[in-house]
Design a protein around this motif. Sequence first.
Motif, PDB file in Angstrom:
ATOM      1  N   PRO A 136     -78.673  30.157  92.901  1.00  0.00           N
ATOM      2  CA  PRO A 136     -79.984  30.544  92.357  1.00  0.00           C
ATOM      3  C   PRO A 136     -79.811  31.583  91.247  1.00  0.00           C
ATOM      4  O   PRO A 136     -79.029  32.516  91.381  1.00  0.00           O
ATOM      5  N   VAL A 137     -80.538  31.410  90.159  1.00  0.00           N
ATOM      6  CA  VAL A 137     -80.521  32.351  89.046  1.00  0.00           C
ATOM      7  C   VAL A 137     -81.942  32.851  88.824  1.00  0.00           C
ATOM      8  O   VAL A 137     -82.867  32.050  88.657  1.00  0.00           O
ATOM      9  N   SER A 138     -82.111  34.153  88.838  1.00  0.00           N
ATOM     10  CA  SER A 138     -83.441  34.731  88.594  1.00  0.00           C
ATOM     11  C   SER A 138     -83.437  35.454  87.251  1.00  0.00           C
ATOM     12  O   SER A 138     -82.479  36.143  86.910  1.00  0.00           O
ATOM     13  N   ILE A 139     -84.509  35.262  86.495  1.00  0.00           N
ATOM     14  CA  ILE A 139     -84.679  35.930  85.200  1.00  0.00           C
ATOM     15  C   ILE A 139     -85.472  37.207  85.434  1.00  0.00           C
ATOM     16  O   ILE A 139     -86.639  37.176  85.830  1.00  0.00           O
ATOM     17  N   SER A 140     -84.821  38.347  85.220  1.00  0.00           N
ATOM     18  CA  SER A 140     -85.464  39.644  85.405  1.00  0.00           C
ATOM     19  C   SER A 140     -85.871  40.192  84.040  1.00  0.00           C
ATOM     20  O   SER A 140     -85.024  40.456  83.192  1.00  0.00           O
ATOM     21  N   ARG A 141     -87.169  40.335  83.825  1.00  0.00           N
ATOM     22  CA  ARG A 141     -87.671  40.777  82.517  1.00  0.00           C
ATOM     23  C   ARG A 141     -87.825  42.295  82.514  1.00  0.00           C
ATOM     24  O   ARG A 141     -88.576  42.856  83.316  1.00  0.00           O
ATOM     25  N   GLN A 142     -87.095  42.920  81.578  1.00  0.00           N
ATOM     26  CA  GLN A 142     -87.067  44.368  81.481  1.00  0.00           C
ATOM     27  C   GLN A 142     -87.307  44.772  80.033  1.00  0.00           C
ATOM     28  O   GLN A 142     -87.734  43.956  79.206  1.00  0.00           O
ATOM     29  N   THR A 143     -87.038  46.010  79.698  1.00  0.00           N
ATOM     30  CA  THR A 143     -87.153  46.503  78.322  1.00  0.00           C
ATOM     31  C   THR A 143     -85.796  47.031  77.894  1.00  0.00           C
ATOM     32  O   THR A 143     -85.232  47.910  78.553  1.00  0.00           O
ATOM     33  N   CYS A 144     -85.261  46.497  76.808  1.00  0.00           N
ATOM     34  CA  CYS A 144     -83.960  46.937  76.329  1.00  0.00           C
ATOM     35  C   CYS A 144     -84.082  48.316  75.680  1.00  0.00           C
ATOM     36  O   CYS A 144     -85.186  48.796  75.395  1.00  0.00           O
ATOM     37  N   GLU A 145     -82.942  48.943  75.444  1.00  0.00           N
ATOM     38  CA  GLU A 145     -82.936  50.290  74.868  1.00  0.00           C
ATOM     39  C   GLU A 145     -83.610  50.305  73.497  1.00  0.00           C
ATOM     40  O   GLU A 145     -84.357  51.228  73.160  1.00  0.00           O
ATOM     41  N   ARG A 146     -83.337  49.265  72.708  1.00  0.00           N
ATOM     42  CA  ARG A 146     -83.893  49.227  71.348  1.00  0.00           C
ATOM     43  C   ARG A 146     -85.421  49.172  71.382  1.00  0.00           C
ATOM     44  O   ARG A 146     -86.101  49.945  70.688  1.00  0.00           O
ATOM     45  N   CYS A 147     -85.970  48.275  72.191  1.00  0.00           N
ATOM     46  CA  CYS A 147     -87.424  48.152  72.272  1.00  0.00           C
ATOM     47  C   CYS A 147     -88.037  49.391  72.911  1.00  0.00           C
ATOM     48  O   CYS A 147     -89.162  49.777  72.581  1.00  0.00           O
ATOM     49  N   GLY A 148     -87.289  50.015  73.827  1.00  0.00           N
ATOM     50  CA  GLY A 148     -87.762  51.263  74.416  1.00  0.00           C
ATOM     51  C   GLY A 148     -87.877  52.360  73.377  1.00  0.00           C
ATOM     52  O   GLY A 148     -88.835  53.143  73.378  1.00  0.00           O
ATOM     53  N   LYS A 149     -86.897  52.411  72.460  1.00  0.00           N
ATOM     54  CA  LYS A 149     -86.946  53.413  71.396  1.00  0.00           C
ATOM     55  C   LYS A 149     -88.115  53.150  70.442  1.00  0.00           C
ATOM     56  O   LYS A 149     -88.801  54.082  70.016  1.00  0.00           O
ATOM     57  N   ILE A 150     -88.325  51.878  70.122  1.00  0.00           N
ATOM     58  CA  ILE A 150     -89.421  51.534  69.216  1.00  0.00           C
ATOM     59  C   ILE A 150     -90.761  51.896  69.852  1.00  0.00           C
ATOM     60  O   ILE A 150     -91.641  52.493  69.221  1.00  0.00           O
ATOM     61  N   ALA A 151     -90.908  51.527  71.140  1.00  0.00           N
ATOM     62  CA  ALA A 151     -92.161  51.829  71.843  1.00  0.00           C
ATOM     63  C   ALA A 151     -92.374  53.334  71.960  1.00  0.00           C
ATOM     64  O   ALA A 151     -93.514  53.813  71.925  1.00  0.00           O
ATOM     65  N   GLY A 152     -91.286  54.083  72.068  1.00  0.00           N
ATOM     66  CA  GLY A 152     -91.383  55.531  72.187  1.00  0.00           C
ATOM     67  C   GLY A 152     -91.488  56.255  70.864  1.00  0.00           C
ATOM     68  O   GLY A 152     -91.527  57.493  70.831  1.00  0.00           O
ATOM     69  N   GLY A 153     -91.506  55.501  69.765  1.00  0.00           N
ATOM     70  CA  GLY A 153     -91.646  56.120  68.442  1.00  0.00           C
ATOM     71  C   GLY A 153     -90.393  56.811  67.948  1.00  0.00           C
ATOM     72  O   GLY A 153     -90.466  57.701  67.097  1.00  0.00           O
ATOM     73  N   ARG A 187     -79.372  43.934  58.274  1.00  0.00           N
ATOM     74  CA  ARG A 187     -78.513  44.793  59.088  1.00  0.00           C
ATOM     75  C   ARG A 187     -78.558  44.378  60.553  1.00  0.00           C
ATOM     76  O   ARG A 187     -77.546  44.365  61.244  1.00  0.00           O
ATOM     77  N   GLU A 188     -79.746  44.022  61.011  1.00  0.00           N
ATOM     78  CA  GLU A 188     -79.884  43.592  62.402  1.00  0.00           C
ATOM     79  C   GLU A 188     -79.136  42.284  62.646  1.00  0.00           C
ATOM     80  O   GLU A 188     -78.553  42.064  63.708  1.00  0.00           O
ATOM     81  N   ALA A 189     -79.139  41.408  61.621  1.00  0.00           N
ATOM     82  CA  ALA A 189     -78.459  40.120  61.759  1.00  0.00           C
ATOM     83  C   ALA A 189     -76.949  40.267  61.898  1.00  0.00           C
ATOM     84  O   ALA A 189     -76.273  39.367  62.407  1.00  0.00           O
ATOM     85  N   THR A 190     -76.402  41.387  61.447  1.00  0.00           N
ATOM     86  CA  THR A 190     -74.967  41.625  61.587  1.00  0.00           C
ATOM     87  C   THR A 190     -74.611  42.135  62.977  1.00  0.00           C
ATOM     88  O   THR A 190     -73.431  42.373  63.265  1.00  0.00           O
ATOM     89  N   GLY A 191     -75.625  42.306  63.844  1.00  0.00           N
ATOM     90  CA  GLY A 191     -75.361  42.764  65.205  1.00  0.00           C
ATOM     91  C   GLY A 191     -75.744  44.202  65.458  1.00  0.00           C
ATOM     92  O   GLY A 191     -75.525  44.716  66.559  1.00  0.00           O
ATOM     93  N   SER A 192     -76.321  44.866  64.472  1.00  0.00           N
ATOM     94  CA  SER A 192     -76.709  46.265  64.637  1.00  0.00           C
ATOM     95  C   SER A 192     -78.069  46.341  65.337  1.00  0.00           C
ATOM     96  O   SER A 192     -79.107  46.125  64.717  1.00  0.00           O
ATOM     97  N   ARG A 193     -78.063  46.648  66.630  1.00  0.00           N
ATOM     98  CA  ARG A 193     -79.317  46.762  67.384  1.00  0.00           C
ATOM     99  C   ARG A 193     -79.992  48.107  67.149  1.00  0.00           C
ATOM    100  O   ARG A 193     -81.090  48.358  67.653  1.00  0.00           O
ATOM    101  N   ASN A 194     -79.334  48.989  66.389  1.00  0.00           N
ATOM    102  CA  ASN A 194     -79.940  50.265  66.033  1.00  0.00           C
ATOM    103  C   ASN A 194     -80.732  50.171  64.740  1.00  0.00           C
ATOM    104  O   ASN A 194     -81.226  51.179  64.237  1.00  0.00           O
ATOM    105  N   ALA A 195     -80.823  48.980  64.181  1.00  0.00           N
ATOM    106  CA  ALA A 195     -81.540  48.790  62.916  1.00  0.00           C
ATOM    107  C   ALA A 195     -82.957  48.318  63.206  1.00  0.00           C
ATOM    108  O   ALA A 195     -83.173  47.193  63.645  1.00  0.00           O
ATOM    109  N   PHE A 196     -83.934  49.196  62.974  1.00  0.00           N
ATOM    110  CA  PHE A 196     -85.322  48.800  63.163  1.00  0.00           C
ATOM    111  C   PHE A 196     -86.242  49.764  62.420  1.00  0.00           C
ATOM    112  O   PHE A 196     -85.856  50.880  62.057  1.00  0.00           O
TER     113      PHE A 196
END
Length: 378
Positions: A136-153, A187-196
């Motif tokens: 069994p595989v369960s999909i756990s939906r969370q918030t990644c660090e990048r989206c957390g930073k964006i949401a937190g301003g 920049r994000e396409a190169t793998g930089s998740r800090n680019a937003f």
Amino acid sequence: MSRSGAFCPRCGEEMSESPTDRPELPGAQRDSERVLCDACYFQEFDLVDAPEEIQVRVCAQCGAVHKGNRWVDVGAEDYTDIAVEQVSEALGIHVDAQSVAWQVAPEQVDKNNIRMHAEFSGVVRGTPVTEEVVVPVSISRQTCERCGKIAGGSFASIVQVRAEGRDPTDEEVARAKTITEEYVAAREATGSRNAFITETKELDEGLNMKISTNKLGQGVAKRITAQLGGSYSDSKRLITEDEDGQKLYRMSYAVRLPKYQRGEVIDPEDGGGPVLVRSIQGNLKGTRLVTGEDYEASFEESEAPDATRLGFREDGEPTTLVAVEDENAVQVLDPDTFESKTVPRPEYLDTDADEVPVIKSRAGLHVLPEDDESEDEA
């Protein structure tokens, strides 16, 4: 009939092959498994070691998947392939198995649950074996660090776009936003998740953008001035210190677009007459409306030369070309009074044309060049 003298320690049956006759691999453990007969060996044999369940952590905002100790952008809406990959990595095959083959069939139970039906086959002790497992595989939906930073301003730099002696136009603001979005996306396409981009705010006096890193903010400022002209300056403000005592600064990049715009008609008041601005990148370049000659003025310390603003090419109106007087003058109809007026004859004027575009300003009436001649530099 020869006898090996070897007996299975579990069932007592004599074995045709002595354990000592079997090749011993370097580092192999000496356990009871090695001396069991085939019947006893296969009673407890598992071809596949499978986890009871696998959880796939997915960011509910951007869809990134958590792998190892980091979040990875996969660009997937269907996570079946991700589930197959993670199940494959989690399964273990018995070390004695040879010629192993397997296939998997995913069963989508619901949006967040998948059952992976896997069938394995192999050869162990010369005997073909097969085994089926369901993971069994369960999909756990969370918030990644990048989206957390964006949401937190969260942001590290601010880019402010203004214009020298004027407000930026809607087109300039839109172009600055596009330049920024394309650069950050690259920049994000190169793998930089800090680019937003944390925030984009349009103001009457220009544009403010909060960018994730200082390096990215500087790159945005450079690209806006490279494409729209002007210059930028930077300043920094101490925000805090990290746990290692390193000082953390927030950078501000103030972009100043040029005083004049491409397509604007100005009078440098140097005796040469009005100029239609063609380019504002680097030096100011344009076309003299009196002669059609090129005009260029150097920016000193990023300051544009003083000139009187007369209007824009869009303010021009078509009017009738009445007559060609000589190599320096032509007659056209005044678009307001419809009187015949003698005006300078620039090099770009087509003397065979019935109509020509003209602009009327405090400097007088002047013939404009066609669009492709007036804006030959982006």
